[in-house]
Write a protein that holds these residues in place. Sequence first.
Motif, PDB file in Angstrom:
ATOM      1  N   GLY A   1       0.781  -1.231   0.000  1.00  0.00           N
ATOM      2  CA  GLY A   1       0.000   0.000   0.000  1.00  0.00           C
ATOM      3  C   GLY A   1       0.814   1.282   0.000  1.00  0.00           C
ATOM      4  N   LEU A   2       2.054   1.204  -0.436  1.00  0.00           N
ATOM      5  CA  LEU A   2       2.919   2.393  -0.477  1.00  0.00           C
ATOM      6  C   LEU A   2       3.452   2.597  -1.889  1.00  0.00           C
ATOM      7  N   LEU A   3       3.508   3.847  -2.311  1.00  0.00           N
ATOM      8  CA  LEU A   3       4.151   4.136  -3.591  1.00  0.00           C
ATOM      9  C   LEU A   3       5.644   3.848  -3.482  1.00  0.00           C
ATOM     10  N   PRO A   4       6.269   3.439  -4.580  1.00  0.00           N
ATOM     11  CA  PRO A   4       7.716   3.205  -4.532  1.00  0.00           C
ATOM     12  C   PRO A   4       8.489   4.526  -4.524  1.00  0.00           C
ATOM     13  N   SER A   5       9.650   4.488  -3.922  1.00  0.00           N
ATOM     14  CA  SER A   5      10.586   5.618  -3.991  1.00  0.00           C
ATOM     15  C   SER A   5      11.490   5.331  -5.181  1.00  0.00           C
TER      16      SER A   5
ATOM     17  N   VAL B   1      11.343   5.216   2.269  1.00  0.00           N
ATOM     18  CA  VAL B   1      10.326   4.177   2.436  1.00  0.00           C
ATOM     19  C   VAL B   1      10.047   3.534   1.078  1.00  0.00           C
ATOM     20  N   ASN B   2       9.930   2.219   1.080  1.00  0.00           N
ATOM     21  CA  ASN B   2       9.667   1.403  -0.109  1.00  0.00           C
ATOM     22  C   ASN B   2      10.640   1.697  -1.252  1.00  0.00           C
ATOM     23  N   SER B   3      11.898   1.758  -0.912  1.00  0.00           N
ATOM     24  CA  SER B   3      12.911   2.025  -1.937  1.00  0.00           C
ATOM     25  C   SER B   3      13.091   0.851  -2.895  1.00  0.00           C
ATOM     26  N   LEU B   4      12.664  -0.348  -2.508  1.00  0.00           N
ATOM     27  CA  LEU B   4      12.757  -1.504  -3.407  1.00  0.00           C
ATOM     28  C   LEU B   4      11.516  -1.655  -4.280  1.00  0.00           C
ATOM     29  N   GLY B   5      10.506  -0.827  -4.058  1.00  0.00           N
ATOM     30  CA  GLY B   5       9.341  -0.785  -4.943  1.00  0.00           C
ATOM     31  C   GLY B   5       8.400  -1.963  -4.822  1.00  0.00           C
ATOM     32  N   GLY B   6       8.227  -2.494  -3.633  1.00  0.00           N
ATOM     33  CA  GLY B   6       7.307  -3.607  -3.456  1.00  0.00           C
ATOM     34  C   GLY B   6       5.856  -3.173  -3.519  1.00  0.00           C
ATOM     35  N   SER B   7       4.969  -4.135  -3.777  1.00  0.00           N
ATOM     36  CA  SER B   7       3.535  -3.869  -3.722  1.00  0.00           C
ATOM     37  C   SER B   7       2.775  -5.047  -3.096  1.00  0.00           C
TER      38      SER B   7
ATOM     39  N   VAL C   1      23.196  -7.241  11.061  1.00  0.00           N
ATOM     40  CA  VAL C   1      21.781  -6.914  11.253  1.00  0.00           C
ATOM     41  C   VAL C   1      21.584  -5.427  11.515  1.00  0.00           C
ATOM     42  N   ASP C   2      22.627  -4.764  11.977  1.00  0.00           N
ATOM     43  CA  ASP C   2      22.549  -3.332  12.239  1.00  0.00           C
ATOM     44  C   ASP C   2      22.715  -2.495  10.979  1.00  0.00           C
ATOM     45  N   GLU C   3      22.990  -3.154   9.846  1.00  0.00           N
ATOM     46  CA  GLU C   3      23.211  -2.423   8.598  1.00  0.00           C
ATOM     47  C   GLU C   3      22.045  -2.521   7.627  1.00  0.00           C
ATOM     48  N   ILE C   4      20.912  -3.035   8.074  1.00  0.00           N
ATOM     49  CA  ILE C   4      19.728  -3.038   7.221  1.00  0.00           C
ATOM     50  C   ILE C   4      19.351  -1.580   6.975  1.00  0.00           C
ATOM     51  N   PRO C   5      19.110  -1.195   5.733  1.00  0.00           N
ATOM     52  CA  PRO C   5      18.779   0.208   5.459  1.00  0.00           C
ATOM     53  C   PRO C   5      17.579   0.686   6.277  1.00  0.00           C
ATOM     54  N   GLN C   6      17.707   1.879   6.823  1.00  0.00           N
ATOM     55  CA  GLN C   6      16.640   2.442   7.643  1.00  0.00           C
ATOM     56  C   GLN C   6      15.333   2.545   6.869  1.00  0.00           C
ATOM     57  N   GLY C   7      15.422   2.807   5.579  1.00  0.00           N
ATOM     58  CA  GLY C   7      14.204   2.873   4.763  1.00  0.00           C
ATOM     59  C   GLY C   7      13.423   1.564   4.794  1.00  0.00           C
ATOM     60  N   ASP C   8      14.141   0.438   4.764  1.00  0.00           N
ATOM     61  CA  ASP C   8      13.478  -0.866   4.827  1.00  0.00           C
ATOM     62  C   ASP C   8      12.829  -1.083   6.196  1.00  0.00           C
ATOM     63  N   LEU C   9      13.519  -0.666   7.250  1.00  0.00           N
ATOM     64  CA  LEU C   9      12.968  -0.818   8.601  1.00  0.00           C
ATOM     65  C   LEU C   9      11.758   0.089   8.816  1.00  0.00           C
ATOM     66  N   ASP C  10      11.818   1.300   8.268  1.00  0.00           N
ATOM     67  CA  ASP C  10      10.665   2.201   8.349  1.00  0.00           C
ATOM     68  C   ASP C  10       9.483   1.643   7.569  1.00  0.00           C
ATOM     69  N   THR C  11       9.769   1.056   6.424  1.00  0.00           N
ATOM     70  CA  THR C  11       8.722   0.426   5.616  1.00  0.00           C
ATOM     71  C   THR C  11       8.113  -0.742   6.378  1.00  0.00           C
ATOM     72  N   ALA C  12       8.947  -1.516   7.067  1.00  0.00           N
ATOM     73  CA  ALA C  12       8.467  -2.650   7.855  1.00  0.00           C
ATOM     74  C   ALA C  12       7.491  -2.189   8.933  1.00  0.00           C
ATOM     75  N   LYS C  13       7.832  -1.139   9.620  1.00  0.00           N
ATOM     76  CA  LYS C  13       6.963  -0.619  10.681  1.00  0.00           C
ATOM     77  C   LYS C  13       5.631  -0.150  10.092  1.00  0.00           C
TER      78      LYS C  13
END
Length: 184
Positions: free
Chosen positions: A124-128, A138-144, A157-169
């Motif tokens: 439910g998010l537009l891709p970046s 957020v959604n830098s990988l463009g999932g749908s 595990v501390d190097e996961i991009p913050q954008g992916d973690l924000d998208t997860a939340k």
Amino acid sequence: MSKVVIVYHSGYGHTQRVAQHVAEGAQGELLAIDAEGNLPENAWDKLNAADAIIFGTPTYMGGPSWQFKKFADASSKAWFTRAWQDKVFGAFTNSASPVGDKGATLISLQTLASQHGGIWVSLGLLPSNKKESTRQDVNSLGGSVGLLVQSPSDASVDEIPQGDLDTAKRYGQRVAEVAARVRG
């Protein structure tokens, strides 16, 4: 408030970290599938009582980990009794490569949810996807279909991009909100 359970397998800790962010957004409960593909005690009861179930697995060789697949196959008992009929479902996956055939994994998880008679929640998010976009968006990988995460094979595990973690939340929050609306 809806009851959300995040059931996941993590081989190296990356998927677990993502699951924690999904759970934070959903205010949900984590159920880890262990290295032998087993669930903790009372896990099936928790899944049966949930309003929403979110699946999480790394993508290995173009599909879910064997440990997650063992759980999926064991869910046939819930399938047979329609225990998860009309529950809300979502899913996420992580791989080392930007693409890494994560789409195939998400489709298999969506199919599993559909076999259970579930209601699927997309990302439910537009891709970046603009030139100025970065992996911190957020959604830098463009999932749908669901949540996509990339963790390079040599990244901690501390190097996961913050954008992916924000998208997860945000995805966890979306699934919980949809479950609350469905529950009425």
